[in-house]
Design an enzyme around this catalytic site. Structure first.
Site, PDB file in Angstrom:
ATOM      1  N   ASP A  38       0.869  -1.176   0.000  1.00 10.23           N
ATOM      2  CA  ASP A  38       0.000   0.000   0.000  1.00 10.23           C
ATOM      3  C   ASP A  38       0.914   1.237   0.000  1.00 10.23           C
ATOM      4  OD1 ASP A  38      -2.151   1.699   0.017  1.00 10.23           O
ATOM      5  OD2 ASP A  38      -3.214   0.709   1.644  1.00 10.23           O
TER       6      ASP A  38
HETATM    7  C1  BGC Z   1      -4.996   3.190   0.183  1.00  9.22           C
HETATM    8  C2  BGC Z   1      -5.114   2.198  -0.950  1.00  9.22           C
HETATM    9  C3  BGC Z   1      -4.960   2.894  -2.268  1.00  9.22           C
HETATM   10  C4  BGC Z   1      -3.628   3.593  -2.285  1.00  9.22           C
HETATM   11  C5  BGC Z   1      -3.319   4.274  -3.585  1.00  9.22           C
HETATM   12  C6  BGC Z   1      -3.767   4.051   0.057  1.00  9.22           C
HETATM   13  O1  BGC Z   1      -3.757   5.080   0.963  1.00  9.22           O
HETATM   14  O2  BGC Z   1      -5.008   2.506   1.414  1.00  9.22           O
HETATM   15  O3  BGC Z   1      -6.328   1.522  -0.881  1.00  9.22           O
HETATM   16  O4  BGC Z   1      -5.059   1.976  -3.315  1.00  9.22           O
HETATM   17  O5  BGC Z   1      -3.596   4.555  -1.252  1.00  9.22           O
HETATM   18  O6  BGC Z   1      -4.109   5.358  -3.799  1.00  9.22           O
END
Ligand code: BGC
Length: 762
Positions: A287
């Site tokens: 993530d």
């Molecule tokens: C989120 C993810 C997301 C990623 C990219 C993160 O903060 O937890 O679900 O895909 O950002 O935007």
């Protein structure tokens, strides 16, 4: 340089002309191509493939990536996300393909969560349709639009089971039930990926967040998770296993820890469970800065956490650049091996081959498509129909709904005239000003036939500071700085002139979503005071409830005659709301998450354990598992939802109540539409395993069918159950079924069920 590049292109093109079929040696032809390509790659270029910076068109995290073009040229970028539009994507791809040494194409990703430009209901709402074809269809349209705009990879579906509505991200998930979330997981993957990932209108899905992200302590975003393995396997893992079985291309590692090790660096999770037990063959992405964040988790410096992540099986590093900058050193210091770098690089290159990017790196960059396939009238019509089916009718005393298409309507509430909030959270690519507000939707449907009187009536929260926190990401709440009394007085004055009051109230779009946890999920007190004042006028009140999470609406249930939960219905929300309010569509949504009486009841979910001292009689009883201040009942149970018609269920018919081994249990119920409107009903089947080698839930959803039943018609709805449906992970985490007594329950929601008992022997 130029000669080198031409050579690189021709090698890559030559290598890409074969397929994904296994050869006699058990390798696919893509494996062989990847071998040949990797033989040409330097260590730095391999690490480059593991690097995923953000291009910064949108912000979905706090750290930004820098110097991206230069890095692409140097072969230091494997994929890019949050860049939108064919022209920009083509330009970035051109740099990768024409200006980097080996010309390896980039993957372009984005959080396409519930639609791209045509926005569908937030996933929690979409899941309340309990209609897998329709959910798949929404993902299919999202993929068509996103790929028409240059994208090839979506960070969706989010399939984190959650039983904690304090956690704002429940809005992005499919609710509390492992079975329902698993079915939705498969439908979403099918929708995005289609049957052929190499088509230019399908896109690679990413099941997230692996795993347990939906169970943070106290519902506080990113907080510690601690859970028994038996619960992981039985309740939180199934949707991910389902996505893997459905062929999902990628998974995203969760931010949280599991058994003390962040998921991003958890080898048991990412390798033993995911690869060895489930046979996952795609790649895992961290993530946003998940690799770096292991430093703050207390796992060591960047060198150590980068090594930990890669070795665990996290193949791609989102935004941290820890892999890019530290893995060479880690290799020199023997913290990792060349094999684990090759393993990750291979997985990422394989995905690029499967997508057909080596054949045509610009296959998603067709400006004809971007001009004609996005936000089309056809897609919007489907979104409108899907949104209407996601709404859950919670109460309809005296059949106030559907409303007459005449007379005078007082439209009040902070969500009544706010187009920009309709899309809901996590709708990054949306053009929010094009969304349809409730006011607009009613005007579109009824034109001159009704008089609509409008007053805002209240802000979202009385506290301006709290409201400012949710007035973000292009979704203003348009705070009205007049006093609460003045706002209420204005609303009451128009309400008095009306035949009916439609009150569009609840949360703002960004009251839920990432990092929108709340310690209280009570209905905002200022809005309740407005409701009280409206009710005092004596006019019928319909509460159109906006929410990205279950809210504690006990008072509303007791006092407001009609409640329609519309979640955040997406770009077409206003039209869909009008369709349901005025009876063009009969509501058929069913809750996928329990609504508690108050915040203190959380976590509350239907498939709980019995305990040794269950409350079996009326509340309250001393020395039983219950509370002094409120009963154990929810305000609305899982699976609940009314219709403008009524359904009556017969008793259950079974082919046998004593079954053996591989026999199939055949069940049916007759469901009669006893009202005078055609409708759709979700017939739900639950099972209780009465005695087990470990304690078993009091009920578990095992199947459901959404059936259309005409007014006056009776439909026989049949189910077939085998011992596969009885399987669970036991104390030793072995998966199987145990002979014995079972209770079968079929009905309209998890607490209104017909039952039969049966015995299933070996
Ligand atoms: C989120 C993810 C997301 C990623 C990219 C993160 O903060 O937890 O679900 O895909 O950002 O935007």
């Amino acid at each position: 340089m130029r000669t080198y590049f031409v050579l690189a292109i021709s090698i890559v093109v030559f290598l890409s002309s074969c397929g994904d079929k296994k050869t006699a040696t058990g390798h696919t032809e893509y494996d062989l191509k990847v071998d040949s390509l990797m033989a040409l790659m330097s260590l730095e270029e391999k690490l480059g493939q593991l690097n995923l910076p953000t291009a910064g068109d949108f912000t979905t995290g706090s750290k930004k990536s820098t110097g991206i073009v230069a890095k692409i040229k140097e072969g230091k970028v494997g994929a890019l996300f949050n860049l939108s539009g064919v022209e920009k994507i083509r330009a970035a791809q051109k740099v990768a393909v024409e200006e980097s040494r080996l010309g390896i194409p980039l993957l372009f990703g984005m959080d396409v969560i519930h639609g791209y430009k045509t926005i569908f209901p937030i996933p929690l709402g979409l899941s309340c349709t309990w209609d897998m074809d329709l959910i798949e269809r929404s993902a299919r349209i999202a993929a068509q639009e996103a790929t028409a705009d240059g994208l090839v990879w979506t960070f969706s579906p989010m399939i984190d089971v959650s039983r904690d509505p304090r956690w704002g991200r429940v809005s992005e998930g499919a609710g509390e039930d492992p079975y329902l979330v698993s079915e939705i997981s498969k439908a979403m993957v099918r929708g995005y990926q289609g049957t052929d990932l190499s088509q230019n209108n399908t896109m690679m899905a990413c099941a997230k967040h692996f795993a347990l992200y939906g169970a943070p302590e106290a519902g506080r975003e990113y907080n510690t998770v601690d859970m028994s393995r038996i619960r992981m396997y039985n309740e939180y893992f199934p949707p991910f296993k389902a996505a893997v079985d459905q062929g999902v291309g990628t998974l995203m590692a969760a931010f949280n820890e599991i058994d003390g090790l962040p998921a991003t660096g958890n080898k048991w999770l990412l390798t033993e469970v995911l690869r060895e037990q489930w046979g996952f063959e795609g790649f895992v992405v961290s993530d946003y800065t998940g690799v770096d964040e292991m430093i703050k988790h207390g796992l060591g410096d960047t060198l150590r956490v980068a090594s930990l992540g890669l070795d665990a099986g996290c193949d791609m590093d989102m935004v941290s650049e820890a892999y890019l900058n530290y893995l060479k050193k880690a290799l020199d210091e023997d913290l990792i091996t060349m094999d684990v770098i090759d393993r990750a690089c291979r997985r990422i290159l394989l995905a690029k081959y499967r997508l057909g990017l080596f054949d045509d790196p610009y296959k998603y960059c067709d400006s004809n498509r971007s001009g004609s396939e996005i936000f089309t009238p056809g897609n919007r019509a489907e979104a409108r129909s899907i949104a209407a089916q996601s709404f859950v009718l919670l109460k309809n005393e005296g059949n106030i709904l559907p409303l007459e298409k005449s007379g005078t309507i007082a439209l009040v509430g902070p969500m009544a005239d706010n187009a920009r909030n309709m899309a809901g959270t996590w709708s990054v690519a949306g053009d929010f000003e094009k969304s349809i507000s409730v006011r607009q939707g009613i005007e579109n449907l009824l034109g001159e036939n009704v008089d609509i009187l409008y007053a805002k009536g209240s802000n979202i929260y009385s506290d301006p500071a709290l409201e400012a926190l949710v007035s973000v990401f292009g979704k203003p709440t348009y705070r009205d700085n007049r006093s609460e009394e003045v706002l209420i007085r204005e609303a009451v004055s128009i309400a008095r002139k009306a035949d009916v009051i439609v009150a569009a109230m609840g949360e703002a779009a960004e009251s839920s979503g990432e990092c929108s946890s709340m310690t209280s999920i009570e209905f905002p007190d200022n809005q309740r005071r407005l409701l009280e004042a409206l009710l005092k006028t004596g006019k019928p009140v319909v509460l159109v409830l906006f929410n990205g999470r279950p809210l504690a609406i006990k008072w509303e249930k007791e006092n407001v005659p009609a409640i329609l939960d519309v979640w955040f219905g997406g770009s077409e929300a206003g039209d869909a709301i009008a369709d349901v309010l005025f009876g063009d569509v009969n509501p058929s949504g069913k809750l996928c998450m329990t609504f508690p009486q108050n915040t203190g009841q959380i976590p509350i979910y239907y498939n709980s354990k019995n305990t040794g001292r269950p409350l079996e009689g009326d509340w309250f009883e001393k020395f039983k598992s219950n509370y002094l201040d409120v009963s154990n009942e929810p305000v609305y149970p899982f699976g609940y939802g009314l219709s403008y018609t009524t359904y009556e269920y017969s008793e259950i018919t079974a082919n046998s109540t004593t079954l053996k081994g591989n026999e199939i249990l055949k069940l049916s119920v007759d469901v009669t539409n006893s009202g005078d409107m055609d409708g759709k009903e979700v017939v739900q089947l639950y099972i209780r395993d009465m005695v087990g080698s470990v304690s078993r839930p009091v009920s578990e959803l095992k199947d459901f069918q959404k059936v259309e039943i005409k007014a006056g018609e009776t439909r026989t709805v049949g189910f077939e159950i085998t011992t596969d449906d009885l399987k669970f992970y036991n104390y030793n985490l072995d998966y199987g079924w145990e002979p014995g007594d079972f209770k079968i329950m079929i009905g309209t929601n998890s607490s209104d069920l017909k039952t039969i008992d049966l015995n299933w022997i070996k």
